[in-house]
Design an enzyme around this catalytic site. Sequence first.
Site, PDB file in Angstrom:
ATOM      1  N   LYS A   8       0.873  -1.363   0.060  1.00  0.00           N
ATOM      2  CA  LYS A   8      -0.073  -0.025  -0.025  1.00  0.00           C
ATOM      3  C   LYS A   8       0.991   1.119   0.071  1.00  0.00           C
ATOM      4  CE  LYS A   8      -3.881  -0.391   2.294  1.00  0.00           C
ATOM      5  NZ  LYS A   8      -4.488  -0.879   3.492  1.00  0.00           N
ATOM      6  N   ARG A  78      -3.560   2.607   8.433  1.00  0.00           N
ATOM      7  CA  ARG A  78      -3.416   1.456   7.725  1.00  0.00           C
ATOM      8  C   ARG A  78      -2.467   0.529   7.736  1.00  0.00           C
ATOM      9  NH1 ARG A  78      -6.637   2.665   2.153  1.00  0.00           N
ATOM     10  NH2 ARG A  78      -8.510   1.810   3.142  1.00  0.00           N
ATOM     11  N   GLY A  87      -7.582  -8.092   3.695  1.00  0.00           N
ATOM     12  CA  GLY A  87      -8.552  -8.122   5.029  1.00  0.00           C
ATOM     13  C   GLY A  87      -7.851  -8.539   6.114  1.00  0.00           C
ATOM     14  N   MET A  89      -5.471  -7.695   8.003  1.00  0.00           N
ATOM     15  CA  MET A  89      -4.800  -6.905   8.986  1.00  0.00           C
ATOM     16  C   MET A  89      -5.758  -5.504   9.330  1.00  0.00           C
ATOM     17  SD  MET A  89      -0.857  -7.341   8.621  1.00  0.00           S
ATOM     18  CE  MET A  89      -0.836  -6.622   6.695  1.00  0.00           C
ATOM     19  N   ARG A 322      -2.556  -1.952  -6.223  1.00  0.00           N
ATOM     20  CA  ARG A 322      -1.998  -3.170  -6.230  1.00  0.00           C
ATOM     21  C   ARG A 322      -2.192  -3.938  -7.278  1.00  0.00           C
ATOM     22  NH1 ARG A 322      -5.110  -5.475  -0.982  1.00  0.00           N
ATOM     23  NH2 ARG A 322      -7.368  -5.734  -2.135  1.00  0.00           N
ATOM     24  N   HIS A 443     -14.847  -9.671   0.580  1.00  0.00           N
ATOM     25  CA  HIS A 443     -13.887 -10.183   0.997  1.00  0.00           C
ATOM     26  C   HIS A 443     -13.754 -11.904   0.458  1.00  0.00           C
ATOM     27  CE1 HIS A 443     -12.076 -13.082   4.049  1.00  0.00           C
ATOM     28  NE2 HIS A 443     -11.364 -12.128   4.230  1.00  0.00           N
ATOM     29  N   SER A 759      17.168 -43.292 -15.127  1.00  0.00           N
ATOM     30  CA  SER A 759      16.012 -42.264 -14.760  1.00  0.00           C
ATOM     31  C   SER A 759      15.832 -42.270 -13.468  1.00  0.00           C
ATOM     32  CB  SER A 759      14.655 -42.965 -15.291  1.00  0.00           C
ATOM     33  OG  SER A 759      13.639 -42.364 -14.823  1.00  0.00           O
ATOM     34  N   CYS A 829      11.605 -39.674 -12.802  1.00  0.00           N
ATOM     35  CA  CYS A 829      10.323 -40.345 -12.977  1.00  0.00           C
ATOM     36  C   CYS A 829       9.812 -40.292 -11.442  1.00  0.00           C
ATOM     37  CB  CYS A 829      10.189 -41.509 -13.479  1.00  0.00           C
ATOM     38  SG  CYS A 829      11.192 -42.705 -12.751  1.00  0.00           S
ATOM     39  N   TYR A 849      14.855 -35.173 -19.743  1.00  0.00           N
ATOM     40  CA  TYR A 849      13.612 -34.969 -19.487  1.00  0.00           C
ATOM     41  C   TYR A 849      13.245 -35.252 -18.121  1.00  0.00           C
ATOM     42  CZ  TYR A 849      13.333 -40.183 -19.101  1.00  0.00           C
ATOM     43  OH  TYR A 849      13.293 -41.368 -18.765  1.00  0.00           O
TER      44      TYR A 849
HETATM   45  C1  PEP Z   1      10.927 -43.710  -7.372  1.00  0.00           C
HETATM   46  O1  PEP Z   1      11.122 -44.230  -6.399  1.00  0.00           O
HETATM   47  O2  PEP Z   1      11.062 -42.529  -7.624  1.00  0.00           O
HETATM   48  C2  PEP Z   1       9.916 -44.277  -8.457  1.00  0.00           C
HETATM   49  C3  PEP Z   1       9.456 -43.630  -9.566  1.00  0.00           C
HETATM   50  O3  PEP Z   1       9.586 -45.337  -8.188  1.00  0.00           O
HETATM   51  P1  PEP Z   1       8.338 -45.798  -6.982  1.00  0.00           P
HETATM   52  O4  PEP Z   1       7.524 -44.911  -6.964  1.00  0.00           O
HETATM   53  O5  PEP Z   1       7.427 -46.789  -8.173  1.00  0.00           O
HETATM   54  O6  PEP Z   1       9.028 -46.764  -6.229  1.00  0.00           O
END
Ligand code: PEP
Length: 877
Positions: A8, A78, A87, A89, A322, A443, A759, A829, A849
């Site tokens: 503010k 304020r 809202g 404070m 704001r 609000h 992975s 993964c 990836y």
């Molecule tokens: C992991 O361990 O990150 C994985 C992808 O395998 P899971 O969760 O199936 O053990």
Amino acid sequence: MKDLLGGKGAGLAEMTRIGLPVPAGFTITTEACDYYFKHGRRYSSELAKQVKANLARLEKVTGKKLGDAKNPLLVSVRSGSARSMPGMMETILNLGLNEASAEALARNTKNERLAFDAYRRFVQMYSSVVIGLPKEELEAKLRAMKERYKMKDDTQVPAAGWRDLVKEYKEYFRSKTGKDFPEDPQEQLWGAIGAVFESWMAEKAVTYRRVEKITGLLGTAVNVVQMVFGNTGEKSGTGVCFTRDPSTGEKSFYGDFLINAQGEDVVAGIRTPLHLDELARRMPKVYKQLERARTLLEKHYRDMQDMEFTVEDGTLYLLQTRVGKRTPTATFRMAVDMVDEGLISKKEAIERIKPEDIERLFYPIIDSSTSRQTLSSRKIASGINAVPGAAVGKAVFTAHEAEDWAQRGEKVILVRRETSPEDVGGMYVAQGILTATGGKTSHAAVVARGWGKCCVVGAEELDIDYGKKQMRVDGRVVHQGDWITLDGNEGAVYEGEVKLVMPELPDAYQTLMKWADGIRRLGVRTNADTPHDAAKAREMGAQGIGLCRTEHMFFKDFEQPEKSIERQLAIQEMIVADNSEARRKALAKLLPFQRRDFIGIFKAMNGCPVTIRLIDPPLHEFVPHEREKQKELAKKIGVDVEVIARRVEQLHEANPMLGHRGCRLSITYPEILEMQVRAIIEAAIECKKSGVKVLPEIMHPLTLDRKELQILTDATRRVAEPIIKESGVKLEYLVGTMIELPRAALLADQIAEVAEFFSFGTNDLTQTTMGLSRDDAGRFLPDYVDEKKAGIFKTDPFQSLDIAGVGMLMQWAIERGRKTRPKLKVGICGEHGGDAESVKFCHKVNMDYVSASPFRVPIARLAAAQAVIEEKNGTKR
Ligand code: PEP
Ligand code: MG
């Protein structure tokens, strides 16, 4: 500047700088608040001096004096922190009024009514905010006075009524505190400053910061600003406006205002406000000025602004600006429009999108197949469509109950006459919010919009009875616990559960995601185990499957659910079998099922790589532990129940997560690997023959040694090669491993001699690196994350990667692995593949990836693009 002056204060300073009409005032910095709490709630001596000097300056600029009996200055005090906490404070208006100055104000304005209305507001606010007297009792006195005067609206109350009320409030004050209401404006001012500081630590503000993950701020600033009056008559008013429509994102001037009203009347939602068009009609000059402010402020801040204004006798004052909260749809639309208008760059547009904005785009709406008749017969009320989306839940009437019910796993809709910041905990857990009063800037609307949570306000027909825990409308009664449905797009309220579906994405979403895809380097794949999930993930932009957990297919036939039992029996028979031949026989029954699954997935992923992980969980997870179920199984597969009981006993492990699981199963039972590899390769060949492009990647889980992986890879190729040769089809496939154990990460250079890809299974890698059980850590881990408790981690390491520890191992493994095999493909993964911060780390360490669950694929795409932008900007993580 914002960190120091709060949003503010900084906004007021900026608006002054660019020549917009702002009332005079000064700001006490957040550092003063920090000092206050660090020094046992005392002010620094420096602060006292500075407030004195600045007040003197303010008096000079305005030509008025605080508490003066001739020409009194009135100020508002304020709060305002660096991050918007709508809202949460406190604010005190009309400070500086006492017996003498109130009379002077009445004389000078020739408006006794105004003066004593202002005075009663001040006494009321001061009593509740600074002293902590109960608001309800003060409100009750106000209502009683209005009844005595037979007036419905505040605007009709004559001066005598307000005079009476001031007297009553003061008597009440004395009876409660044993002291007179302070006449001395200095005492009033310091009381108000203290109360604003205190509101920083009030429970509702602390809760809000926790929910919104706001950390690292010094405190609140305090803005002391000359009062302007929106309630001097029909040429005055007060309002809130947005430079663009916060619901749709459309570039139209949007706002609410009230004629002859003051301060927080619009936001409080007590009176239902008028639209800005009406302002243009009634006060064209003011509207034009406001339009100019709109243009200037958007240009200046290069973002949609949420402005508060007051008109005093035809003169416009801007009280606040704001960056405005907006719905997720509006977030995308505004970002893309602003790029088209040349206001921001594409990169800035991408940077502005938060993971939550994407998540919230996928909120449900009422299924269009629901008939009009059904809807109209169930409709119980209509209100203002404050935040779009739809929600179904059981009606509850207090925020506390909403929290209790939600904790028990119930879906609730919070129903209130109006909400106040105290309700924020209950609002957060609710599926949707319904109020009987208020407009789009009330609000409830502002808070819900920030969360993208369905919200209907101003449903005035609702007669809500907190005591009886029910609402009544037209003779129909909804009790606590009854299901209701809200439609935040239409502003409608329905009895019962109406079917909801997911919405269509706005065009701007597709445009922005295309921009993001154009600059990101990281690939984004998905974790999917079924053709259905795979197809969904493709729609969400996945470029392949990074993890297909095959064991899920052992439990369930996703395409032909009635066949699930057959699969389970086959795997259970395999586990119970006590020799390799019997196991092979059982596995042969499973083979056609797995092959069909893989064909489905390859087809859904036509042309994209698919990483299939071989069996991972410990075998005991597939067999029944209860005697009754064991008996059933014994009967079905024709063995004695004792055989099964003994086998289950044999499989028992104290620490199954560290036990006979992952690729260790294939070392012991190579026939499982053989069946799975055969299913994959045969499926791939069949697909290829029918013109579907396939890129299978066979992945071994939980590897810990080069030789172990060598044995498994040899076994894999021994099965695959002859099948491929015999088929006459040219099929390429990769064999690689998950990196889920610290030893594998440390010895990545050796493992990469065999593995064609890595992975990172960061779920297990986090578990094993930190020595924290994935299954049990939830019992104490929250203490490690809670800032108010141990605060050891900033976030749960199972949700957002522990970059310092687990990240170090990953970086090491990637560097070592690529030394051995420069073209080593690397991905992630674990759950972290869909967490924005973790994705940015994956970019930094040059992964190829990330792989995320289907609904988090767009989050990963965006984070991957933001990582490139941050890298270019040199932004520190
Ligand atoms: C992991 O361990 O990150 C994985 C992808 O395998 P899971 O969760 O199936 O053990
Ligand atoms: Mg794992």
